[in-house]
Design a protein around this motif. Structure first.
Motif, PDB file in Angstrom:
ATOM      1  N   ASP A 251     -11.917  -2.259 -10.044  1.00  0.00           N
ATOM      2  CA  ASP A 251     -11.550  -3.408 -10.885  1.00  0.00           C
ATOM      3  C   ASP A 251     -10.156  -3.225 -11.476  1.00  0.00           C
ATOM      4  N   ALA A 252      -9.873  -2.040 -11.978  1.00  0.00           N
ATOM      5  CA  ALA A 252      -8.564  -1.769 -12.578  1.00  0.00           C
ATOM      6  C   ALA A 252      -7.455  -1.831 -11.537  1.00  0.00           C
ATOM      7  N   VAL A 253      -7.707  -1.310 -10.353  1.00  0.00           N
ATOM      8  CA  VAL A 253      -6.705  -1.322  -9.278  1.00  0.00           C
ATOM      9  C   VAL A 253      -6.378  -2.750  -8.870  1.00  0.00           C
ATOM     10  N   VAL A 254      -7.401  -3.564  -8.674  1.00  0.00           N
ATOM     11  CA  VAL A 254      -7.175  -4.953  -8.257  1.00  0.00           C
ATOM     12  C   VAL A 254      -6.439  -5.723  -9.357  1.00  0.00           C
ATOM     13  N   ALA A 255      -6.821  -5.531 -10.601  1.00  0.00           N
ATOM     14  CA  ALA A 255      -6.140  -6.224 -11.705  1.00  0.00           C
ATOM     15  C   ALA A 255      -4.674  -5.802 -11.790  1.00  0.00           C
ATOM     16  N   LEU A 256      -4.414  -4.506 -11.668  1.00  0.00           N
ATOM     17  CA  LEU A 256      -3.039  -4.008 -11.725  1.00  0.00           C
ATOM     18  C   LEU A 256      -2.224  -4.562 -10.561  1.00  0.00           C
ATOM     19  N   HIS A 257      -2.786  -4.529  -9.366  1.00  0.00           N
ATOM     20  CA  HIS A 257      -2.112  -5.044  -8.170  1.00  0.00           C
ATOM     21  C   HIS A 257      -1.773  -6.525  -8.340  1.00  0.00           C
ATOM     22  N   THR A 258      -2.717  -7.301  -8.817  1.00  0.00           N
ATOM     23  CA  THR A 258      -2.512  -8.735  -8.997  1.00  0.00           C
ATOM     24  C   THR A 258      -1.416  -8.994 -10.033  1.00  0.00           C
ATOM     25  N   GLU A 259      -1.461  -8.297 -11.140  1.00  0.00           N
ATOM     26  CA  GLU A 259      -0.457  -8.459 -12.195  1.00  0.00           C
ATOM     27  C   GLU A 259       0.934  -8.060 -11.717  1.00  0.00           C
ATOM     28  N   ALA A 260       1.024  -6.934 -11.032  1.00  0.00           N
ATOM     29  CA  ALA A 260       2.323  -6.461 -10.558  1.00  0.00           C
ATOM     30  C   ALA A 260       2.913  -7.413  -9.521  1.00  0.00           C
ATOM     31  N   ARG A 261       2.094  -7.873  -8.585  1.00  0.00           N
ATOM     32  CA  ARG A 261       2.600  -8.790  -7.562  1.00  0.00           C
ATOM     33  C   ARG A 261       3.125 -10.088  -8.165  1.00  0.00           C
ATOM     34  N   ALA A 262       2.476 -10.545  -9.219  1.00  0.00           N
ATOM     35  CA  ALA A 262       2.924 -11.792  -9.857  1.00  0.00           C
ATOM     36  C   ALA A 262       4.344 -11.666 -10.390  1.00  0.00           C
TER      37      ALA A 262
ATOM     38  N   PRO B 190       4.094 -19.908  -3.650  1.00  0.00           N
ATOM     39  CA  PRO B 190       3.111 -20.646  -4.450  1.00  0.00           C
ATOM     40  C   PRO B 190       2.123 -19.658  -5.109  1.00  0.00           C
ATOM     41  N   ASP B 191       1.773 -19.923  -6.369  1.00  0.00           N
ATOM     42  CA  ASP B 191       0.877 -19.018  -7.100  1.00  0.00           C
ATOM     43  C   ASP B 191      -0.411 -18.714  -6.341  1.00  0.00           C
ATOM     44  N   ALA B 192      -0.949 -19.678  -5.632  1.00  0.00           N
ATOM     45  CA  ALA B 192      -2.207 -19.465  -4.903  1.00  0.00           C
ATOM     46  C   ALA B 192      -2.100 -18.332  -3.888  1.00  0.00           C
ATOM     47  N   GLU B 193      -0.886 -18.071  -3.399  1.00  0.00           N
ATOM     48  CA  GLU B 193      -0.706 -17.019  -2.400  1.00  0.00           C
ATOM     49  C   GLU B 193      -0.824 -15.616  -2.976  1.00  0.00           C
ATOM     50  N   PHE B 194      -0.739 -15.473  -4.292  1.00  0.00           N
ATOM     51  CA  PHE B 194      -0.887 -14.140  -4.885  1.00  0.00           C
ATOM     52  C   PHE B 194      -1.856 -14.119  -6.060  1.00  0.00           C
ATOM     53  N   LEU B 195      -2.231 -15.293  -6.586  1.00  0.00           N
ATOM     54  CA  LEU B 195      -3.155 -15.354  -7.717  1.00  0.00           C
ATOM     55  C   LEU B 195      -4.425 -16.145  -7.427  1.00  0.00           C
ATOM     56  N   GLY B 196      -4.471 -16.839  -6.311  1.00  0.00           N
ATOM     57  CA  GLY B 196      -5.628 -17.671  -5.996  1.00  0.00           C
ATOM     58  C   GLY B 196      -6.876 -16.834  -5.761  1.00  0.00           C
TER      59      GLY B 196
END
Length: 158
Positions: A11-22, A30-36
Motif C-alpha cells: 500500500d505504501a509503495v503504490v501510494a508513494l509511486h502514484t504521488e511521485a509520478r503525479a 491527462p490525469d487519468a493516465e497516472f491517477l485514474g
C-alpha cells in the motif's frame, strides 16, 4: 535503512509511486493516465509482482517507506525500472541511497552496464541520473516520450 520490500509494504509503495509520478506527469499527460483507478490498479498489480520476485528495495525513514526502487534483468542487462522518493522527503539523500544499493547489486552480479528510461520532461530525474554518470544509450537513445540512459559500471570499489 534500505531493505527488500515485503507484501506488507505494498500500500505504501503504490501510494508513494502514484504521488511521485503525479509530480512529473501532471501538465504533460491527462490525469487519468497516472491517477485514474485503472492505472492505479495496474500499478498495484505490477508492484505486487515485483515485490513477489524480490526486486524491489525500500528506503525506510522513521518507520515509513520514504523511497522505492525496482530493478530487473532484461536480456542479461540490469534495468532500473523504477526509482521514486516521496516528494515530502526530496533532497535528503534517499534517492541516492536507493541508486547506490541498485548499483551495488549490479556490481555483485558482474554487470558491465545498466539501463533505464526516464520521462523526457522530468528534468529533476534527468539531472539526478546525469549527476550519477548516466548518459544517453548509444544504441537506443529514445523510446517514445522517454529517454533511454546507460550507466557504465566501472570496477567495483572495495
Amino acid at each position: 535503512m534500505i531493505r527488500l520490500a515485503t507484501e506488507a509494504d505494498l500500500d505504501a509503495v503504490v501510494a508513494l509511486h502514484t504521488e511521485a509520478r503525479a509530480t512529473y506527469y501532471r501538465g504533460h499527460l491527462p490525469d487519468a493516465e497516472f491517477l485514474g483507478p485503472e492505472e492505479v490498479a495496474r500499478s498495484r498489480a505490477g508492484w505486487a509482482a515485483a515485490v513477489g520476485r524480490g526486486i524491489v528495495l525500500c528506503a525506510e525513514r522513521d518507520g515509513e517507506v520514504a523511497g522505492v526502487a525496482a530493478h530487473r534483468v532484461d536480456d542479461g542487462v540490469p534495468v532500473l525500472s523504477q526509482l521514486h522518493v516521496s516528494p515530502a522527503r526530496w533532497r535528503r539523500g534517499i534517492g541516492g541511497e536507493l541508486h547506490d544499493a541498485c548499483v551495488e547489486i549490479w556490481h555483485a552480479a558482474g554487470a558491465p552496464w545498466a539501463r533505464l528510461e526516464v520521462f523526457d520532461k522530468n528534468e529533476r530525474a534527468r539531472a539526478f541520473y546525469a549527476a550519477r554518470g548516466w548518459t544517453p544509450d548509444p544504441e537506443t537513445p529514445r523510446n517514445g516520450d522517454h529517454l533511454v540512459l546507460r550507466l557504465t559500471l566501472g570496477p567495483r570499489e572495495e
